[in-house]
Design an enzyme around this catalytic site. Structure first.
Site, mmCIF file in Angstrom:
data_model
loop_
_atom_site.group_PDB
_atom_site.id
_atom_site.type_symbol
_atom_site.label_atom_id
_atom_site.label_comp_id
_atom_site.label_asym_id
_atom_site.label_seq_id
_atom_site.Cartn_x
_atom_site.Cartn_y
_atom_site.Cartn_z
ATOM 1 N N VAL A 10 32.302 49.067 37.774
ATOM 2 C CA VAL A 10 31.785 48.366 38.945
ATOM 3 C C VAL A 10 30.745 49.274 39.578
ATOM 4 C CG1 VAL A 10 33.822 46.944 39.404
ATOM 5 C CG2 VAL A 10 33.657 49.217 40.428
ATOM 6 N N SER A 11 29.891 48.688 40.419
ATOM 7 C CA SER A 11 28.776 49.440 40.987
ATOM 8 C C SER A 11 29.126 50.200 42.256
ATOM 9 C CB SER A 11 27.610 48.488 41.285
ATOM 10 O OG SER A 11 27.194 47.872 40.096
ATOM 11 N N THR A 12 30.069 49.690 43.035
ATOM 12 C CA THR A 12 30.391 50.339 44.310
ATOM 13 C C THR A 12 31.898 50.399 44.513
ATOM 14 O OG1 THR A 12 30.486 48.320 45.640
ATOM 15 C CG2 THR A 12 28.303 49.308 45.336
ATOM 16 N N GLN A 15 33.833 47.155 45.293
ATOM 17 C CA GLN A 15 34.198 46.207 44.249
ATOM 18 C C GLN A 15 35.515 46.634 43.608
ATOM 19 O OE1 GLN A 15 30.467 46.696 42.136
ATOM 20 N NE2 GLN A 15 29.866 44.615 42.689
#
Length: 152
Positions: A10-12, A15
């Site tokens: 996931v990017s952050t 999430q």
């Protein structure tokens, strides 16, 4: 016997990896590797650990191909690296499994796309250089000033 190794990203931190974890476990992933890192960064420690851990004929399993690369170029580089190291690829959403004959074809298609992309870049570069020359420009780094070479 080949193992299925799951990779989730996931990017952050806002999430959640849990839905990816559940899907990867459901298809039989014996070990999960994870990254919480933006797709803008191609440095992915979890993916690196998976590749070091994997043995030939193991399958790297992702929920979607975009978990492996932000761009087609990054995805192709990763797939090429997997192929060189004899690690298969399984993507649940795209229904790709390179351990099958049809899935192996996907590896070859990815390779052909990467080759095509490299050729296009080369042709565009050559066209740009030719156009610059027609406009009186000399491509490349400018020559050194003679005074710089002999400062006496």
């Amino acid at each position: 016997m080949a193992d299925i190794l799951g990779y989730a990203r996931v990017s952050t931190h806002h999430q959640d990896l849990e839905s990816q974890r559940q899907r990867l476990k459901k298809v039989g992933a014996i070990k999960l590797f994870e990254d919480i890192i933006s797709g803008k960064t191609f440095n992915r420690p979890g993916l690196d650990k998976l590749i070091v851990y994997a043995r030939p004929n193991d399958l790297l399993c992702v929920v979607r191909l975009d978990r492996l690369g932000r761009s087609l170029k990054e995805l192709l580089e990763t797939v090429e690296y997997l192929k060189i190291n004899k690690i298969g690829l399984m993507s649940l959403e795209e229904k790709i499994d390179t351990s099958s004959a049809a899935g192996e074809l996907v590896f070859h298609v990815f390779g052909a796309i990467a080759h095509f992309e490299r050729r296009l870049i080369s042709e565009r570069t050559k066209d740009g250089i030719a156009a610059a020359r027609l406009n009186g420009k000399i491509p490349g780094r400018p020559g050194l000033n003679p005074e710089t070479l002999d400062p006496q």
